[in-house]
Write a protein that holds these residues in place. Sequence first.
Motif, PDB file in Angstrom:
ATOM      1  N   ASP A 134       5.056  12.478  -5.259  1.00 44.81           N
ATOM      2  CA  ASP A 134       4.310  12.192  -6.489  1.00 44.81           C
ATOM      3  C   ASP A 134       5.132  11.291  -7.403  1.00 44.81           C
ATOM      4  OD1 ASP A 134       2.316  12.267  -8.442  1.00 44.81           O
ATOM      5  OD2 ASP A 134       3.019  14.162  -9.279  1.00 44.81           O
ATOM      6  N   TRP A 135       6.402  11.625  -7.574  1.00 41.86           N
ATOM      7  CA  TRP A 135       7.276  10.794  -8.387  1.00 41.86           C
ATOM      8  C   TRP A 135       7.425   9.402  -7.757  1.00 41.86           C
ATOM      9  CZ3 TRP A 135      11.840   8.455  -6.957  1.00 41.86           C
ATOM     10  CH2 TRP A 135      12.490   7.763  -7.984  1.00 41.86           C
ATOM     11  N   ALA A 136       7.655   9.362  -6.440  1.00 39.86           N
ATOM     12  CA  ALA A 136       7.929   8.093  -5.760  1.00 39.86           C
ATOM     13  C   ALA A 136       6.732   7.154  -5.810  1.00 39.86           C
ATOM     14  CB  ALA A 136       8.337   8.349  -4.308  1.00 39.86           C
ATOM     15  N   ASP A 137       5.522   7.659  -5.589  1.00 41.44           N
ATOM     16  CA  ASP A 137       4.373   6.742  -5.593  1.00 41.44           C
ATOM     17  C   ASP A 137       4.175   6.129  -6.976  1.00 41.44           C
ATOM     18  OD1 ASP A 137       2.497   8.284  -7.160  1.00 41.44           O
ATOM     19  OD2 ASP A 137       1.810   9.316  -5.387  1.00 41.44           O
ATOM     20  N   GLY A 138       4.352   6.933  -8.015  1.00 39.63           N
ATOM     21  CA  GLY A 138       4.219   6.393  -9.372  1.00 39.63           C
ATOM     22  C   GLY A 138       5.314   5.405  -9.711  1.00 39.63           C
ATOM     23  N   PHE A 139       6.544   5.741  -9.344  1.00 39.11           N
ATOM     24  CA  PHE A 139       7.673   4.856  -9.626  1.00 39.11           C
ATOM     25  C   PHE A 139       7.510   3.517  -8.914  1.00 39.11           C
ATOM     26  CE2 PHE A 139      11.782   3.113  -8.362  1.00 39.11           C
ATOM     27  CZ  PHE A 139      12.363   2.910  -9.611  1.00 39.11           C
ATOM     28  N   ILE A 140       7.196   3.562  -7.635  1.00 45.91           N
ATOM     29  CA  ILE A 140       7.054   2.334  -6.853  1.00 45.91           C
ATOM     30  C   ILE A 140       5.898   1.488  -7.379  1.00 45.91           C
ATOM     31  CG2 ILE A 140       6.454   1.425  -4.561  1.00 45.91           C
ATOM     32  CD1 ILE A 140       8.013   3.899  -3.420  1.00 45.91           C
ATOM     33  N   ALA A 141       4.783   2.140  -7.683  1.00 44.46           N
ATOM     34  CA  ALA A 141       3.610   1.393  -8.179  1.00 44.46           C
ATOM     35  C   ALA A 141       3.927   0.688  -9.498  1.00 44.46           C
ATOM     36  CB  ALA A 141       2.418   2.330  -8.341  1.00 44.46           C
TER      37      ALA A 141
ATOM     38  N   ASN B 110       0.798  -1.219   0.000  1.00 45.96           N
ATOM     39  CA  ASN B 110       0.000   0.000   0.000  1.00 45.96           C
ATOM     40  C   ASN B 110       0.835   1.276   0.000  1.00 45.96           C
ATOM     41  OD1 ASN B 110      -2.776  -1.021   0.101  1.00 45.96           O
ATOM     42  ND2 ASN B 110      -2.047  -1.989   1.983  1.00 45.96           N
ATOM     43  N   LEU B 111       2.156   1.138  -0.110  1.00 45.19           N
ATOM     44  CA  LEU B 111       3.030   2.307  -0.043  1.00 45.19           C
ATOM     45  C   LEU B 111       2.682   3.384  -1.075  1.00 45.19           C
ATOM     46  CD1 LEU B 111       5.344   3.700   1.378  1.00 45.19           C
ATOM     47  CD2 LEU B 111       6.928   2.470  -0.127  1.00 45.19           C
ATOM     48  N   PRO B 112       2.422   3.051  -2.336  1.00 48.46           N
ATOM     49  CA  PRO B 112       2.056   4.122  -3.275  1.00 48.46           C
ATOM     50  C   PRO B 112       0.806   4.890  -2.825  1.00 48.46           C
ATOM     51  CG  PRO B 112       2.634   2.148  -4.480  1.00 48.46           C
ATOM     52  CD  PRO B 112       2.564   1.758  -3.029  1.00 48.46           C
ATOM     53  N   ASN B 113      -0.189   4.196  -2.297  1.00 47.69           N
ATOM     54  CA  ASN B 113      -1.405   4.866  -1.837  1.00 47.69           C
ATOM     55  C   ASN B 113      -1.140   5.687  -0.572  1.00 47.69           C
ATOM     56  OD1 ASN B 113      -2.733   3.656  -3.947  1.00 47.69           O
ATOM     57  ND2 ASN B 113      -3.592   2.029  -2.704  1.00 47.69           N
TER      58      ASN B 113
ATOM     59  N   ARG C 222       7.095   0.101 -10.901  1.00 41.67           N
ATOM     60  CA  ARG C 222       8.283  -0.753 -10.816  1.00 41.67           C
ATOM     61  C   ARG C 222       7.988  -2.086 -10.131  1.00 41.67           C
ATOM     62  NH1 ARG C 222      12.286  -3.571 -10.890  1.00 41.67           N
ATOM     63  NH2 ARG C 222      14.413  -2.987 -10.419  1.00 41.67           N
ATOM     64  N   TYR C 223       7.134  -2.052  -9.125  1.00 43.57           N
ATOM     65  CA  TYR C 223       6.864  -3.263  -8.341  1.00 43.57           C
ATOM     66  C   TYR C 223       5.446  -3.792  -8.543  1.00 43.57           C
ATOM     67  CZ  TYR C 223      11.275  -1.968  -6.253  1.00 43.57           C
ATOM     68  OH  TYR C 223      12.596  -1.629  -6.078  1.00 43.57           O
ATOM     69  N   SER C 224       4.802  -3.338  -9.612  1.00 37.05           N
ATOM     70  CA  SER C 224       3.441  -3.787  -9.954  1.00 37.05           C
ATOM     71  C   SER C 224       2.483  -3.660  -8.766  1.00 37.05           C
ATOM     72  CB  SER C 224       3.463  -5.231 -10.467  1.00 37.05           C
ATOM     73  OG  SER C 224       4.245  -5.311 -11.633  1.00 37.05           O
ATOM     74  N   LEU C 225       2.481  -2.497  -8.157  1.00 38.22           N
ATOM     75  CA  LEU C 225       1.620  -2.243  -7.006  1.00 38.22           C
ATOM     76  C   LEU C 225       0.469  -1.293  -7.344  1.00 38.22           C
ATOM     77  CD1 LEU C 225       4.403  -1.854  -4.266  1.00 38.22           C
ATOM     78  CD2 LEU C 225       2.949  -3.841  -4.690  1.00 38.22           C
TER      79      LEU C 225
END
Length: 185
Positions: free
Chosen positions: A48-55, A9-12, A57-60
Motif C-alpha cells: 500500500d505504501w509502495a504503490d502510493g509512493f511510486i505513483a 503500471n507498477l502502482p496498479n 514520486r514518478y508521476s504514474l
Amino acid sequence: MVFSSLWRNLPNILSGFRLCLAIPLVLSILYEETVVAVWTLIVGAISDWADGFIARRYSLQSEVGAWLDPFADKVILNSTFMTLAFRGILPVWLAVMLLIRDLVIIAGAFAVYKVKDQIEGKANFFGKISTLFQFGLLIWCVVFPAVAIPFSVIVGVLAVTVLSGLHYVDTWSRWTFKAYRYSGK
C-alpha cells in the motif's frame, strides 16, 4: 518496451496484488495461522505504501489506480474485520459499522464521479488516521486473539472511523453540490 509498460503500471499491479492478499489473509485468520496472517498484513501494508509512493514520486497516477488502490484497502480491511467478527474476536456490530462507513464512502465517490466526471479518490488526513487505527486494531486481534480488547479501544476506532466517514460525506457533498450548481443541469 515490456519493462517500461510494467513500470508505468507498477502502482496498479501492486494494488491488484494487495487486493488478492485478502484471500490468504482471511484463510489464515480462519485457520488460526497467526504468523501467516501477520506477514500477509505486513506485506499488504508495504505494498500500500509502495504503490502510493511510486505513483506520486514518478508521476504514474492513473484513473484505474485512483479507484483500485482505495478499493483494495477497503476489501482487505473489511474482509479481515468480518472474518474476525465471524471468529468472535471482534464484535459483529463493529465490523458492520466499519463496512457501512466504507459503503457510504464508495457511494459518495461514485456520486462525485457522476456529477464531476472526475475521480476524487484522494485520501484525507482523517481517512489516513482511521486506516491507521483500524490497522492497529487488526494487528492486535490477529496477534492476540484471546486477549480481550478494551471497550475504549473499540470506541476509539469506531469514533475515528465515523468522523472520517462524516468528513468524506461533507467534503464530497460540497463538491457535488458545487459542480451540479455550476453545470446548468
